[in-house]
Each structure stands twice: as C-alpha cells, then as structure tokens.
Design an enzyme around this catalytic site. Sequence first.
Site, PDB file in Angstrom:
ATOM      1  N   CYS A 174      17.847  38.870  48.029  1.00  0.00           N
ATOM      2  CA  CYS A 174      17.049  38.816  46.832  1.00  0.00           C
ATOM      3  C   CYS A 174      17.105  37.566  46.602  1.00  0.00           C
ATOM      4  O   CYS A 174      18.669  37.042  45.975  1.00  0.00           O
ATOM      5  CB  CYS A 174      16.701  39.779  46.030  1.00  0.00           C
ATOM      6  SG  CYS A 174      15.347  38.998  44.694  1.00  0.00           S
TER       7      CYS A 174
ATOM      8  N   CYS B 296       9.989  35.229  43.237  1.00  0.00           N
ATOM      9  CA  CYS B 296       8.760  36.243  44.236  1.00  0.00           C
ATOM     10  C   CYS B 296       7.990  36.766  42.778  1.00  0.00           C
ATOM     11  O   CYS B 296       7.143  37.103  41.884  1.00  0.00           O
ATOM     12  CB  CYS B 296       8.816  36.872  44.671  1.00  0.00           C
ATOM     13  SG  CYS B 296      10.355  36.887  46.045  1.00  0.00           S
TER      14      CYS B 296
ATOM     15  N   THR C 261      14.388  40.694  37.559  1.00  0.00           N
ATOM     16  CA  THR C 261      14.939  40.115  38.654  1.00  0.00           C
ATOM     17  C   THR C 261      15.606  38.221  38.223  1.00  0.00           C
ATOM     18  O   THR C 261      14.296  37.939  37.617  1.00  0.00           O
ATOM     19  CB  THR C 261      14.259  40.209  39.719  1.00  0.00           C
ATOM     20  OG1 THR C 261      14.119  41.662  39.774  1.00  0.00           O
ATOM     21  CG2 THR C 261      14.567  39.598  41.063  1.00  0.00           C
TER      22      THR C 261
ATOM     23  N   GLU D 245      19.952  41.731  38.344  1.00  0.00           N
ATOM     24  CA  GLU D 245      19.228  41.846  36.972  1.00  0.00           C
ATOM     25  C   GLU D 245      19.610  41.670  36.031  1.00  0.00           C
ATOM     26  O   GLU D 245      21.003  41.981  35.524  1.00  0.00           O
ATOM     27  CB  GLU D 245      18.730  43.568  37.274  1.00  0.00           C
ATOM     28  CG  GLU D 245      17.416  42.984  38.890  1.00  0.00           C
ATOM     29  CD  GLU D 245      17.653  42.501  40.291  1.00  0.00           C
ATOM     30  OE1 GLU D 245      18.842  43.041  40.766  1.00  0.00           O
ATOM     31  OE2 GLU D 245      17.000  42.595  40.976  1.00  0.00           O
TER      32      GLU D 245
ATOM     33  N   HIS E  85       3.044  42.040  44.155  1.00  0.00           N
ATOM     34  CA  HIS E  85       4.301  42.036  44.668  1.00  0.00           C
ATOM     35  C   HIS E  85       4.926  42.788  45.255  1.00  0.00           C
ATOM     36  O   HIS E  85       5.553  42.900  46.115  1.00  0.00           O
ATOM     37  CB  HIS E  85       5.437  42.847  43.572  1.00  0.00           C
ATOM     38  CG  HIS E  85       6.878  41.565  43.243  1.00  0.00           C
ATOM     39  ND1 HIS E  85       7.079  40.308  43.515  1.00  0.00           N
ATOM     40  CD2 HIS E  85       8.082  42.980  43.466  1.00  0.00           C
ATOM     41  CE1 HIS E  85       8.901  40.574  42.870  1.00  0.00           C
ATOM     42  NE2 HIS E  85       8.897  41.879  43.162  1.00  0.00           N
TER      43      HIS E  85
ATOM     44  N   TYR F 280       7.434  43.119  49.704  1.00  0.00           N
ATOM     45  CA  TYR F 280       8.321  43.501  49.916  1.00  0.00           C
ATOM     46  C   TYR F 280       8.836  43.534  51.744  1.00  0.00           C
ATOM     47  O   TYR F 280       9.436  43.745  52.449  1.00  0.00           O
ATOM     48  CB  TYR F 280       8.574  45.220  49.388  1.00  0.00           C
ATOM     49  CG  TYR F 280       9.389  44.597  48.301  1.00  0.00           C
ATOM     50  CD1 TYR F 280       8.632  44.034  47.340  1.00  0.00           C
ATOM     51  CD2 TYR F 280      10.601  45.950  47.926  1.00  0.00           C
ATOM     52  CE1 TYR F 280       9.890  44.179  46.323  1.00  0.00           C
ATOM     53  CE2 TYR F 280      11.408  46.325  46.998  1.00  0.00           C
ATOM     54  CZ  TYR F 280      10.128  44.590  45.854  1.00  0.00           C
ATOM     55  OH  TYR F 280      11.041  44.940  43.936  1.00  0.00           O
TER      56      TYR F 280
ATOM     57  N   CYS G 214      10.146  40.020  52.378  1.00  0.00           N
ATOM     58  CA  CYS G 214      11.560  39.386  51.414  1.00  0.00           C
ATOM     59  C   CYS G 214      12.345  40.768  52.561  1.00  0.00           C
ATOM     60  O   CYS G 214      13.492  40.283  52.760  1.00  0.00           O
ATOM     61  CB  CYS G 214      11.519  39.826  49.684  1.00  0.00           C
ATOM     62  SG  CYS G 214      12.186  41.163  49.882  1.00  0.00           S
TER      63      CYS G 214
ATOM     64  N   GLU H  17      17.367  49.335  45.233  1.00  0.00           N
ATOM     65  CA  GLU H  17      16.362  48.403  44.589  1.00  0.00           C
ATOM     66  C   GLU H  17      15.983  47.585  45.269  1.00  0.00           C
ATOM     67  O   GLU H  17      13.819  48.116  45.112  1.00  0.00           O
ATOM     68  CB  GLU H  17      16.870  47.117  44.875  1.00  0.00           C
ATOM     69  CG  GLU H  17      16.049  45.906  44.145  1.00  0.00           C
ATOM     70  CD  GLU H  17      15.296  45.233  44.873  1.00  0.00           C
ATOM     71  OE1 GLU H  17      14.065  44.974  44.488  1.00  0.00           O
ATOM     72  OE2 GLU H  17      14.955  45.045  46.078  1.00  0.00           O
TER      73      GLU H  17
HETATM   74 FE1  SF4 Z   1      13.131  40.005  45.921  1.00  0.00          FE
HETATM   75 FE2  SF4 Z   1      12.101  40.609  47.121  1.00  0.00          FE
HETATM   76 FE3  SF4 Z   1      11.678  41.179  44.483  1.00  0.00          FE
HETATM   77 FE4  SF4 Z   1      11.007  38.581  45.889  1.00  0.00          FE
HETATM   78  S1  SF4 Z   1      10.076  39.742  46.555  1.00  0.00           S
HETATM   79  S2  SF4 Z   1      11.867  38.941  44.051  1.00  0.00           S
HETATM   80  S3  SF4 Z   1      12.959  38.313  47.429  1.00  0.00           S
HETATM   81  S4  SF4 Z   1      12.345  41.999  46.113  1.00  0.00           S
END
Ligand code: SF4
Length: 496
Positions: free
Chosen positions: A100, A104, A191, A258, A293, A297, A300, A444
């Site tokens: 990660c 984001c 995060t 985190e 958000h 996922y 990422c 996560e």
């Molecule tokens: Fe992390 Fe994915 Fe969230 Fe971006 S979208 S902060 S890479 S978990």
Amino acid sequence: MSLKTPEEYVESLRALKIRAYVAGERVDSIVDHPLVAPHINTVAKTYELAHLPEYREVMTAVSHLSGERVHRYTHIFQTPDDLIKKLQMLRLLGQTTGTCFQRCVGLDALNAVYATSFEIDAAEGTDYHQRFLDYLRWVQAEDLMLAGAMTDPKGDRSKRPSEQTDPDQFVRVVDRRVDGVVIRGAKLHNTGGINSHEVVVMPGTGLRPDEADYAIACAVPADTEGVIFIFGRQSNDTRKLEDGCDIGNPRFGVVGGEAMVVFDDVFVPNERIFMNGETGYAATLVNYFATWHRANYGACKGGNADVLIGATAKMAKMLGTDRNSIVRDKLVEMVHLNETTYASAIGSSAMGSPLPCGSCMVDPMMANTVKQNITRNFYQIGRLSHDLAGGFIATLPDAKTLENPEIAKYVEKYHTAKPEYDAMERIRFGRYIENATSVTTLVEAMHGAGSPQAQRIVMTGLANFDDKIALAEQVIHGVDDVPTLALPKSTPRTQP
Ligand code: SF4
C-alpha cells in the site's frame, strides 16, 4: 510545476516536529526509524514516479484551479478519464512496491470534502467551499501528502455518537471560539498517518440533528499541538529490524503503516474548517469518500496481486511444477480473480457521472462491488499462492540459520528443488509470499474502505429490486419487446 522529489518529501517530513510513538517509545525522527522508514520509502515512490516522463500522464494531472500540472494525488477528479488514470496510477504503484502506497486516502478525502463543502454552501449559504479551495491550492502547490482520518473508535457499537458513555469515542468539537474550534477524540487505522504532512478530519458516520458537535470536517497540520500519532503493529514487523531474506519485501512496508491519531484538544482555525455542525451532510461526505476509495481496491490490490502472482509463478518454476496443467490452471485462476476486480474498478470509473460541484463520481454500485469482491478474491489469490508455494513458507528456518556454517549447508541442500535454482532464491520468494499474504495484509483487504457488510448495505439500497421485477414481468409476460428499463445506471446516493 509543483512536484516534490522523493528527497524533498523525506526532508519535509524531517522538518515536521510531530509527536509520534512507535513500539511504545516517543520518536523524534520518524524518517530514521527502521519500522517507519519502509512506509516512507513506499510513499517516496509516488513522488519519484511523477518525475518520470513515461508516467507523466498517469502520475500527474492539470489542476482545474491553477492550470498547473500537479501530482495526481492532489487532483480533483474532473472526468471519467481522470478516474481511470487514477486506477492506472494505483496499479502501477502496486506493481512497483508490492504494498500500500498510502496517498489515496488523502486524495479521496480531498475530493469528498471538495464535493460536500460545495453542497453545504449551496444549501446553507456558508463559505466552506471557498475556504477549501484556498486550502486545495496550497496542497497542490506544495505537493503534500495527506492522511484522511475518518474511522472513529466508536465505543459501544449499539449506541450512537451522542449516546456513548464516553463522548470522545467520536471526534467532536469541545469548544467553539470566534477564530475556530477545539476538537477532541481519535481516529483509527490512519493509513500513512505518521508520515503525512496534514491530517484531513472527516465525520465517520451519518449524524442526527442533535449531534452537531460531531459534524466536523477540517484539516490539521501533523505537527499541531495536541495531535499524537501512535503507530500500529503489523505481521512480522520487527523483521524490518533485521538484515537478510526474512524481511520479505526488503524496501517497502506491509500495508500502509496505519496509526491511531489522537486529538487531545486541538485548536483548528476557521480557515481550515470545512464543515461545522451541518449534520445532514456528514453521511454525504462519508458516502462520497467511501465510494471513491472502494473502487481503488481493484487497482492497488491488482498491482499487489500482480507481484504475488509473479512470485507464485516463479516458485512453481523453482519447484519444477510450472508445466503441470493443474498448477497452470491455478495460476490462471489467480489472474482471473485479479482482473475481475480491476475490470470492475475500471467500469465504475468509465461510468462515472458529474456531482453538483462538477467533479466526477464513480458508479457506486460497481465501486462497492469491487470492494466486496476484494474481501473474497484477495484472500482466494493468497490461498492459491499458499497452495502452489507449499508448506515451507510456514516452516522455513530463519535467516540466522543460513549464517551458521554448521547447519546452513543442510538448509540449503534440503531447500533446493530444481538444481538450477539457488535455494536462497526459493527462500526469498517464500518469504515474500509469506509477507504479501500476512494477516495484516489480508485483514486490510477485508476492512479497508469499510467492512464487507458496509458495501452490502449500499448495494442493497442501489439494487433496484422493483425495477428488476418489472423487467422479469415484461419478459415473462411478453408485454414489451424492448425493456423500458434497459441500461440501468446507478446514481450516487447521499445516504449510505
Ligand atoms: Fe492503500 Fe490501496 Fe487504500 Fe491506496 S487505495 S491507500 S494503496 S489500500
């Protein structure tokens, strides 16, 4: 053009005098702390790639405010193409780091506050949006890393914010002054919190009219008096203190580093407040943030899974199983699971539609479906990786063993599979797979951007079962050759 270099990012963190605790101890320089540095290295990649000409279109965008090229991590989504490029950026970074890269959350927080402050002003005659535009210009010009802080501790889950025995279980305003407010409480699971320049505070849930003190959205510099960062643990985190193959991912962190962020009576001046008591818009903000958000996922984790699939395929080569049809089919299944979620994310972005403020929202049904599938597919990809890599990823001796000549020869000899591959290479890949499928990583994927049930609640609201019944009736009774409800398109809701 205002793009920080990775070195400038690190130095800017060094200049911040934050109050941070790692492993129970106060840390003066998080930049130099071995448990935090891997997470900083990961974010530094987001700055580095923005300077490479081949990634310019993906990693940067033209600001609709200044007309300047800015980092995409500070950009307000203007079009479906912006949303798709964001996902391409995420997949690229996921492939580059295998973990990660944290920025984001702040990006989606910026977009959520941008859209919500516009709607509050339009309805209430406030000036939050103008304040926010000034803030955003500065964030873009300085290329800042922001931590989006949404999840409250929540205390007794059977009670609302205003009903808690301890009223601080949700971040709230405890004092109102002419020039600002004082906030108290904490936000969890932040995060990149500890290595951000700013914390964007948002309500964590929908609120009733009598819960005005909890309806607060604002931006707080990370080194503000009263802000305390408490770094979380991760699976096998102390391996970062070692040298050698046991680390798994040697340069980057496990997930997002985190942290709990405590607001111990923190003063926030008016110019940094973007919602203050407008309870009816708390759910709007939460919903906007979560929807953007959740789509992320698919990209990422897609990039992370590309690395994991590659490690698993290499493991099969080293074991001599790579030409076995069952093994190949399982590798293809991993690809299928991964591309399914990425495709949904791209679809949610391609079907993006304008919000009242003019920015672009992903299709919420598809975005929630992405995240719902991640809570399954990412585990399943990890399961298949364990299946193919074998039990030795759970029973490997530690790296120190390989430094002891009395026993290293046995470990190397009996961990050599195909003789053309060094046993050490197999061990390194095994450790990476262990790292990339750790409890922290999987949890996560389950709970980041909301638990699976949070997505199902939204999906239930958007499912339009009555419309689907009408379609079935038309087909079954033959009343209409062309369904009047063809091409249904879900639209953003204002209540989660
Ligand atoms: Fe992390 Fe994915 Fe969230 Fe971006 S979208 S902060 S890479 S978990």
